[in-house]
Design an enzyme around this catalytic site. Structure first.
Site, mmCIF file in Angstrom:
data_model
loop_
_atom_site.group_PDB
_atom_site.id
_atom_site.type_symbol
_atom_site.label_atom_id
_atom_site.label_comp_id
_atom_site.label_asym_id
_atom_site.label_seq_id
_atom_site.Cartn_x
_atom_site.Cartn_y
_atom_site.Cartn_z
ATOM 1 N N GLY A 120 -36.385 -26.655 42.551
ATOM 2 C CA GLY A 120 -37.086 -25.470 42.987
ATOM 3 C C GLY A 120 -38.591 -25.609 42.897
ATOM 4 O O GLY A 120 -39.144 -26.693 43.085
ATOM 5 N N HIS A 121 -39.250 -24.500 42.557
ATOM 6 C CA HIS A 121 -40.703 -24.422 42.603
ATOM 7 C C HIS A 121 -41.368 -25.389 41.622
ATOM 8 O O HIS A 121 -42.362 -26.020 41.946
ATOM 9 C CB HIS A 121 -41.122 -22.986 42.290
ATOM 10 C CG HIS A 121 -42.550 -22.680 42.566
ATOM 11 N ND1 HIS A 121 -43.094 -22.745 43.832
ATOM 12 C CD2 HIS A 121 -43.570 -22.290 41.746
ATOM 13 C CE1 HIS A 121 -44.373 -22.402 43.783
ATOM 14 N NE2 HIS A 121 -44.687 -22.144 42.525
ATOM 15 N N PHE A 122 -40.814 -25.491 40.421
ATOM 16 C CA PHE A 122 -41.378 -26.386 39.397
ATOM 17 C C PHE A 122 -40.509 -27.639 39.272
ATOM 18 O O PHE A 122 -39.870 -27.881 38.251
ATOM 19 C CB PHE A 122 -41.501 -25.649 38.057
ATOM 20 C CG PHE A 122 -42.629 -24.657 38.018
ATOM 21 C CD1 PHE A 122 -43.941 -25.077 37.902
ATOM 22 C CD2 PHE A 122 -42.383 -23.301 38.103
ATOM 23 C CE1 PHE A 122 -44.998 -24.171 37.874
ATOM 24 C CE2 PHE A 122 -43.430 -22.377 38.068
ATOM 25 C CZ PHE A 122 -44.732 -22.809 37.960
#
Length: 286
Positions: A263-265
């Site tokens: 995901g985002h991180f």
């Protein structure tokens, strides 16, 4: 040389905290963090690469261990953050570097290299959006906020600043949640919960609309300069989707693109894999 040093330097009266590791005689990598994190998000990647590269990761004003000036004393816009970080780069004597940008790191970093293209050696991009194609479903609340900032639209943004909102940015889309340390979102939340910080973050979230207006200029920079570029992107990111990563190929056909099942991180799960990709990529620039 794998030791990480934790330093602070004053930039026009604002103390900027940064992590430094590696040999200054090696190729430099400047790592610009995203929201709602800080240089803490690079802790593992720095250790992975410190024996071969010189790594610098600052915290922006209002983030992490840097000073948090009052909103009446410091203008919390991406333009101003970029000016502060550009002055930070000059103050520590960086003359040329590869630029790692994630999330907020992109609007800060692009502003710097558009003003100072001679600083840039290569781009290392991880979920740092530059195309409308990359705006995912999780940005819908933001779009309403940008169109009309009022108590109702601001309320949705405040939810993002809660512990659950911070946690979701780490675990949503992750391949294996068990690989993601809760320390990461609790660390971020500690700084978000400081008196006055949520108002600072709301100012920046609102100012993000101005980044979209800059996308064409950033895209033109990429087309005109064709910087060597490595893209390592968490493809399950609901904020900046995998479409945003693929869109870079419109302007950078020679860019290396790797979509990660995260995901985002993405570095929380794939920092080792990303460090190998960075090393293989930068070896060809030496």
């Amino acid at each position: 040389m794998n030791t990480i040093n934790y330093k602070t330097i004053s930039i026009e009266g604002v103390n900027i905290f940064y992590r430094e590791a590696g040999n200054p005689n090696h190729l430099a990598i400047l790592l610009l963090h995203g929201f709602p994190s800080s240089s803490h998000m690079y802790r593992d990647l720095i250790r992975d690469l410190a024996d071969r590269y010189y790594l610098i990761a600052p915290d922006y004003p209002g983030f992490g261990n840097s000073d948090m000036p009052a909103r009446t004393e410091y203008q919390y816009t991406f333009d101003n953050l970029s000016v502060t970080i550009e002055k930070f780069v000059d103050a520590i004597g960086l003359k040329k570097f590869s630029l790692f940008m994630q999330d907020y790191g992109a609007p800060v970093g692009y502003r710097i290299i558009l003003r100072r293209p001679e600083l840039l050696q290569a781009l290392l991009i991880q979920n740092g959006n530059t195309y409308l194609d990359g705006l995912g479903p999780a940005t819908e609340d933001g779009k309403r906020f940008w169109a009309n900032r009022n108590p109702e639209t601001e309320g949705a943004m405040r939810n993002m600043l809660s512990l659950e909102g911070t946690r979701m940015q780490y675990v949503d889309g992750a391949e294996d949640i068990k690989k993601i340390s809760p320390d990461a979102w609790h660390y971020d939340q500690y700084f978000l919960d400081r008196p006055g910080n949520k108002e600072i973050q709301l100012d920046l979230l609102y100012d993000y609309k101005n980044n979209l207006k800059q996308y064409p200029a950033w895209q033109k920079f990429l087309r005109d300069h064709q910087p060597p570029t490595l893209i390592t992107w968490g493809k399950n990111d609901a904020l900046f989707t995998g479409n945003g990563a693929v869109a870079y190929k419109q302007d950078l056909p020679n860019a290396q693109l790797h979509l990660l099942n995260s995901g985002h991180f993405a570095l929380e799960e794939f920092h080792t894999e990303v460090s190998v990709l960075i090393d293989d990529f930068l070896k060809n620039l030496k």
